[in-house]
Design an enzyme around this catalytic site. Structure first.
Site, PDB file in Angstrom:
ATOM      1  N   GLU A  86       0.824  -1.204   0.000  1.00 16.90           N
ATOM      2  CA  GLU A  86       0.000   0.000   0.000  1.00 16.90           C
ATOM      3  C   GLU A  86       0.864   1.263   0.000  1.00 16.90           C
ATOM      4  O   GLU A  86       1.956   1.283   0.566  1.00 16.90           O
ATOM      5  CB  GLU A  86      -0.906   0.032   1.233  1.00 16.90           C
ATOM      6  CG  GLU A  86      -1.920  -1.083   1.279  1.00 16.90           C
ATOM      7  CD  GLU A  86      -2.735  -1.076   2.569  1.00 16.90           C
ATOM      8  OE1 GLU A  86      -3.737  -1.807   2.621  1.00 16.90           O
ATOM      9  OE2 GLU A  86      -2.371  -0.347   3.522  1.00 16.90           O
ATOM     10  N   CYS A 126      -1.781  -2.534  14.580  1.00 16.59           N
ATOM     11  CA  CYS A 126      -1.500  -2.469  13.145  1.00 16.59           C
ATOM     12  C   CYS A 126      -2.006  -3.711  12.421  1.00 16.59           C
ATOM     13  O   CYS A 126      -1.649  -4.837  12.768  1.00 16.59           O
ATOM     14  CB  CYS A 126       0.002  -2.308  12.923  1.00 16.59           C
ATOM     15  SG  CYS A 126       0.485  -2.241  11.191  1.00 16.59           S
ATOM     16  N   LEU A 225       6.491   6.223  18.881  1.00 15.29           N
ATOM     17  CA  LEU A 225       6.626   6.028  20.324  1.00 15.29           C
ATOM     18  C   LEU A 225       5.377   5.382  20.922  1.00 15.29           C
ATOM     19  O   LEU A 225       5.422   4.284  21.470  1.00 15.29           O
ATOM     20  CB  LEU A 225       6.916   7.368  20.997  1.00 15.29           C
ATOM     21  CG  LEU A 225       7.265   7.308  22.481  1.00 15.29           C
ATOM     22  CD1 LEU A 225       8.537   6.493  22.717  1.00 15.29           C
ATOM     23  CD2 LEU A 225       7.417   8.716  23.056  1.00 15.29           C
ATOM     24  N   CYS A 343      -3.182   1.372   8.047  1.00 15.18           N
ATOM     25  CA  CYS A 343      -2.214   0.546   7.336  1.00 15.18           C
ATOM     26  C   CYS A 343      -2.695  -0.897   7.257  1.00 15.18           C
ATOM     27  O   CYS A 343      -2.990  -1.527   8.267  1.00 15.18           O
ATOM     28  CB  CYS A 343      -0.867   0.623   8.047  1.00 15.18           C
ATOM     29  SG  CYS A 343       0.455  -0.209   7.161  1.00 15.18           S
TER      30      CYS A 343
END
Length: 371
Positions: A86, A126, A225, A343
């Site tokens: 992507e 994610c 972070l 994502c």
């Protein structure tokens, strides 16, 4: 066959005779948007034929895209081996004031690229991490994302483009190829994207941050972070067990950065987990002595996610505390809320695609994803 986009200009000069042909080829590909070798009319015909038999410069093509009402576009690219990655185009407006005080507004573009097929970092928030790592992208496959997006969106060669290595994969887990892509992109006879307009984002691989710094490429650094305690960060990001917050901060302090620039700290704000003023106080202490900028990011929920999007009031309170204590802080403008912005989302929704390895798609041929 070999991917011509994998080659720096000097590498191409070393294998071509006469070597000035390398610069001509670079200009055709990166400045004139050539689709094939036959278009390179200042090259001898026999050379064009030989090049076409040995090289290609179309390492990927778009099989699906989603365009948001805010102008951002997310692409799903198929590679030659059928794997998919992507990329995202983020158009913005840049305000310029000339010597006479006249104000003008120009389009400014940021392209977010992938560096790997999948990812092995295992971050819980994610989607890409759920599929694991399949392989690294080559330099040319990284460069190809930018080239394709610039070409198909008719972005003028002279228009400023920022590149962020913040798509699928951990860039520093593929450091050699990412570093070479950076060098290819900055070539004046190519896309001429200054390293100061390229940002490498990492989950915090301390040893690799040091190696990147030693390469002295001149790029900007961004740290994902996302938490201010090792306990929470290890839960969200398993990489923290190898490189804890203190190790990451030590690596950052040793990273060479332009005096006019700052290290970006990406902080994904998740409702009820890391969005309190107490977290903000701890973050201020962690950043002491670092020329830093904090970018607060709204968590973008995906299907099946157990985490929630934070409240605006909490984001503003967090930001205000940081600013009041001398830390530059922005809240990233949410893009693509009406598309598969997180994502890995577009890839997950497109698992049944069976792309051909022949890169023949044109902008009009691309299938727009139905939201």
């Amino acid at each position: 066959m070999k991917n011509l986009l994998d080659y720096t200009l000097s590498e191409l000069e070393a294998i071509l005779s006469p070597k000035f042909r390398a610069k001509q080829i670079y200009e055709w590909i990166y400045k004139k948007n050539a689709e094939n070798f036959d278009e390179m009319l200042n090259l001898p015909k026999d050379m064009r034929t030989n090049l076409a038999q040995e090289f290609y410069f179309d390492p990927l093509y778009c099989v699906k895209f989603e365009e948001s009402s805010d102008g951002s576009i997310k692409y799903l690219f198929a590679l030659k081996d059928g794997n998919t990655i992507e990329s995202v185009l983020l158009p913005m407006k840049e305000v310029e004031v000339d010597e006479g005080g006249n104000i003008s507004r120009h389009a400014r573009y940021t392209i977010c690229v992938s560096s790997q097929v999948g990812c092995k970092m295992g971050c819980l928030f994610c989607l890409t991490a759920k599929g694991g790592l399949k392989r690294n992208l080559s330099p040319g496959e990284i460069v190809g994302q930018i080239l394709w997006i610039k070409k198909t969106n008719h972005i003028p060669y002279e228009r400023r483009v920022n590149v962020v290595y913040m798509g699928m994969g951990e860039p520093l887990d593929n450091l050699a190829n990412v570093a070479k892509a950076i060098q290819i992109l900055k070539e004046p006879d190519g896309l001429a994207i200054s390293p100061r307009r390229q940002t490498v984002s990492t989950s915090g691989l301390g040893a690799q941050i040091k190696k990147l710094g030693e390469m002295d490429l001149g790029v900007l650094l961004a740290i994902s972070l996302h938490a201010v305690t090792n306990e929470l960060r290890s839960k969200l990001m398993p990489v923290n067990k190898a490189y804890n917050i203190e190790a990451v901060m030590d690596a950052v302090r040793g990273f060479p950065i332009d005096m006019r620039k700052r290290v970006m700290f990406e902080y994904l704000v998740i409702r009820g987990m890391n969005d309190s003023v107490k977290d903000a106080k701890t973050l201020v202490k962690l950043l002491h002595g670092i020329k830093a900028k904090v970018n607060l990011i709204y968590f973008n929920p995906h299907e099946g996610s157990e985490y929630g999007r934070p409240e605006l009031a909490d984001m503003l309170e967090f930001q205000e505390y940081l600013r009041a204590h001398g830390v530059t802080c922005t809240i990233r403008q949410s893009k693509g809320l009406d598309i598969s912005a997180a994502c890995g989302q577009l890839k997950q929704r497109s698992q049944n695609l069976s792309p051909s390895n022949n890169n023949t798609s044109k902008p009009s041929d691309i299938k727009k994803s139905e939201s």
